[in-house]
Write an enzyme that holds these catalytic residues in place. Structure first.
Site, PDB file in Angstrom:
ATOM      1  CG  HIS A  87     -49.553 -39.230   2.524  1.00 58.47           C
ATOM      2  ND1 HIS A  87     -49.364 -37.773   2.354  1.00 58.47           N
ATOM      3  CD2 HIS A  87     -50.609 -39.890   2.509  1.00 58.47           C
ATOM      4  CE1 HIS A  87     -50.797 -37.462   2.614  1.00 58.47           C
ATOM      5  NE2 HIS A  87     -51.524 -38.644   2.444  1.00 58.47           N
ATOM      6  CB  CYS A  89     -48.117 -34.512   0.388  1.00 55.49           C
ATOM      7  SG  CYS A  89     -47.435 -36.011   1.033  1.00 55.49           S
TER       8      CYS A  89
END
Ligand SMILES: *[C@@H]1O[C@H](CO)[C@@H](O)[C@H](O)[C@H]1NC(C)=O
Ligand SMILES: *[C@@H]1O[C@H](CO)[C@@H](O)[C@H](O)[C@H]1NC(C)=O
Ligand SMILES: *[C@@H]1O[C@H](CO)[C@@H](O)[C@H](O)[C@H]1NC(C)=O
Ligand SMILES: *[C@@H]1O[C@H](CO)[C@@H](O)[C@H](O)[C@H]1NC(C)=O
Ligand SMILES: *[C@@H]1O[C@H](CO)[C@@H](O)[C@H](O)[C@H]1NC(C)=O
Ligand SMILES: *[C@@H]1O[C@H](CO)[C@@H](O)[C@H](O)[C@H]1NC(C)=O
Ligand SMILES: *[C@@H]1O[C@H](CO)[C@@H](O)[C@H](O)[C@H]1NC(C)=O
Ligand SMILES: *[C@@H]1O[C@H](CO)[C@@H](O)[C@H](O)[C@H]1NC(C)=O
Ligand SMILES: *[C@@H]1O[C@H](CO)[C@@H](O)[C@H](O)[C@H]1NC(C)=O
Ligand SMILES: *[C@@H]1O[C@H](CO)[C@@H](O)[C@H](O)[C@H]1NC(C)=O
Length: 527
Positions: free
Chosen positions: A131, A72
């Protein structure tokens, strides 16, 4: 005043694509989370049901050789910066909730590029998952080029309550711009869909004469974990959607099918909004996943080999397509087999709107504008999949694609579990997969220490002829093996130290209890 949107034309004056009323195209970028190669029904083998996304893909341009990073934070950083994670320090792992680092502030990121000048001055919105760092307020989306932000900073959380437990502490993580908010019992995919819809409607309702085009970045929470709390029987998707998939026998997979269908419905509604408001004609729509599916938790990449967090194709070959009224009509309904990487979006979009990237010399991405719009060959012949020096026990640990060749070595592909390194067919579905021809049945997965990659050596594959990584060719082509190894070592020379090694976690300082139970930038005490 009613604005009529006309078809788009290519302007020789600015060398960019503009509509006849002089406006640049709007950009609508949808990012799914942990969605595997076989988690969309358009790959024709999945038990998931995603008719809206399938139609968008099949009436747009499918990017069939499109690559992302294996996890991610690296993918999101590469998308935003146009640079490989080895050049920004994000090559190891994902950013933990209490890790005091993020994508470095000297990177000029995509929304900043899109609002740099008076002529290219997008209004930028982000809805969903960030993130790439939040420990200090300057690292958060509102300070990095997004005019509005509605979403969360961490990597995962509860879909209904928007909270997250980590390392013994727990806190909420949802914000409207910089302000923490509670939004209990509103399922995140619907929540982000509704917010996005409102942004589109507000845009249409804004009648000011020279309003800026928009860039919407919609990184959904779906279909990332958590799936389902079996003990508490807590569902992670609305019940009526889960019930629709009672025909899927695995309960995790059933939950995921529901999550994917909700996302598909929301995408369908947003596309309908674009049509109803006549924004479609002047909008570029992009869809991408962030990495391959984690097969141990029932996402699926079959027939590709391996999983999220590995450099096998199942970890890095991504779902992706382009559509919208701005896409050249001759490219619609096509499948492109040209090589593309997630770092390419920044230079591609810059070229599309006619702005030079701020630091072209340091970009790893290459513009795919001519490939996407005109079917020209991709400028890319090579992709550095990653190098990760942390806990590396081989000469080097990483992966590299060069023309048809792929070389992988070391810990990132060394997992001895079938889920992570093998081929995992679905039991409930027909496996036809016309977009990947793997020429026969997959071999039995065998994690013997005598076999590549478990013997400490690298493996070499011919991805064009063997997209499913069945046959290691390292002994047959020793010269190519050496070339690939040396090239990876050459890349290694430009690698910066992983931020993970430089900035150890700060659990005490980051504890949400200090910030009204919200995960918050703790260094400058922003609540
Ligand atoms: C399960 O049911 C849904 C609709 O209820 C259907 O669209 C889907 O194809 C079915 N899946 C399988 C694997 O039979
Ligand atoms: C972009 O547009 C905004 C809003 O109209 C304006 O405040 C800003 O100064 C513009 N930026 C540039 C670089 O012209
Ligand atoms: C999230 O909040 C709900 C409702 O207050 C609570 O039941 C749940 O335990 C919390 N979860 C986490 C991960 O903190
Ligand atoms: C969920 O959020 C959206 C957007 O703010 C709102 O329109 C909707 O009413 C909310 N639904 C619930 C059940 O709170
Ligand atoms: C808005 O939220 C409602 C549920 O609160 C949902 O039914 C609807 O599909 C959502 N719309 C969008 C565009 O996400
Ligand atoms: C904005 O536009 C939508 C339709 O696109 C309409 O339903 C709504 O009432 C408008 N809102 C305002 C505040 O004008
Ligand atoms: C698989 O394909 C066969 C033949 O086309 C069809 O009868 C069957 O319903 C399919 N099964 C699923 C689970 O889609
Ligand atoms: C999936 O199968 C259908 C029907 O066989 C076919 O028309 C379509 O092109 C296939 N999709 C892809 C992405 O190849
Ligand atoms: C796995 O490969 C090794 C080395 O080639 C071989 O000795 C072993 O029998 C294989 N195991 C299976 C289960 O095929
Ligand atoms: C890769 O780079 C690191 C430092 O950045 C160095 O320690 C290591 O020796 C290099 N590996 C090779 C094979 O050159």
């Amino acid at each position: 005043m009613k604005i009529t949107w006309l078809a788009c034309v290519y302007s020789l004056l600015c060398g960019c694509y503009i509509s006849c009323n002089g406006r640049l195209p709007n950009i609508f970028f949808i990012l799914a989370d942990d969605l595997g190669w076989n988690d969309l029904s358009y790959h024709n083998g999945s038990d998931f049901v995603t008719p809206n996304i399938d139609t968008l893909a099949s009436t747009g341009l499918i990017l069939n050789n499109y690559y992302v990073q294996h996890i991610c934070s690296p993918t999101r950083s590469a998308l935003m910066s146009g640079r490989y994670p080895i050049h920004t320090g994000l090559q190891h792992g994902v950013i933990a909730p209490d890790a005091p680092y993020g994508l470095p502030l000297n990177e000029v990121i995509l929304p900043q590029e899109l609002k740099r000048s008076s002529s290219v001055n997008y209004t930028t919105h982000m809805i969903g998952k960030w993130h790439i760092g939040f420990f200090e307020t300057p690292y958060t989306p509102n300070i990095r080029g997004f005019d509005t932000f509605y979403g969360y900073y961490l990597g995962e959380e509860d879909y209904f309550y928007h909270n997250r437990s980590y390392d013994g502490v727990s806190g909420y993580d949802l914000r409207n711009n910089l302000a923490p908010i509670y939004e209990a019992n509103n399922y995140s995919t619907f929540l982000y869909g509704n917010i996005t819809k409102r942004i589109l409607e507000d845009y249409v309702n804004d009648t000011s004469e020279n309003k800026n085009p928009f860039f919407i970045y919609l990184p959904f929470q779906a279909v990332h974990g958590p799936n389902q709390d079996k003990k508490k029987k807590k569902k992670k998707a609305p019940q009526q959607y889960v019930e629709r998939f009672s025909n899927i026998t695995n309960s995790d997979r059933q939950m995921l099918a529901a999550m994917a269908t909700v996302m598909d419905e929301v995408v369908g509604q947003l596309i309908e909004t674009l049509h109803e408001t006549n924004l479609w004609d002047n909008t570029l729509v992009i869809f991408s996943t962030d990495n391959g599916g984690p097969q141990s938790s029932q996402r699926n990449n079959y027939p590709l080999r391996g999983s999220k967090a590995t450099l096998w194709e199942g970890g890095v070959r991504g779902d992706g397509f382009v559509t919208g009224g701005v896409l050249n009509p001759s490219r619609r309904g096509q499948v492109s087999n040209e090589l593309m990487h997630v770092t390419d979006w920044l230079p591609t979009l810059c070229e599309w709107v006619g702005v030079a990237p701020t630091n072209p010399e340091i970009l790893d991405g290459q513009s795919q504008y001519e490939m996407i719009q005109y079917g020209k060959p991709s400028p890319r012949i090579e992709i550095l999949h990653n190098i990760d020096p942390v806990d590396c026990e081989e000469i080097i640990c990483g992966g590299l694609r060069y023309q048809q060749w792929k070389f992988v070595i070391g810990t990132e592909v060394m997992s001895t579990s079938v889920d992570d390194s093998g081929w995992v067919p679905l039991s409930d579905a027909n496996e036809t997969h016309p977009t990947v021809q793997c020429n026969g049945k997959q071999p039995v997965f065998n994690a013997s220490s005598e076999l590549c990659p478990f013997n400490g050596k690298g493996c070499l594959f011919d991805i064009i002829n063997d997209p499913c990584e069945y046959k290691d060719l390292s002994l047959e082509y020793p010269d190519i093996y050496d070339f690939m190894l040396q090239r990876l070592i050459l890349y290694n020379r430009s690698m910066v130290t992983p931020l993970f090694l430089l900035y150890p976690s700060q659990p005490d300082q980051a504890n949400p209890a200090l910030f009204g139970n919200f995960w918050s930038p703790w260094v400058d005490q922003q609540v």
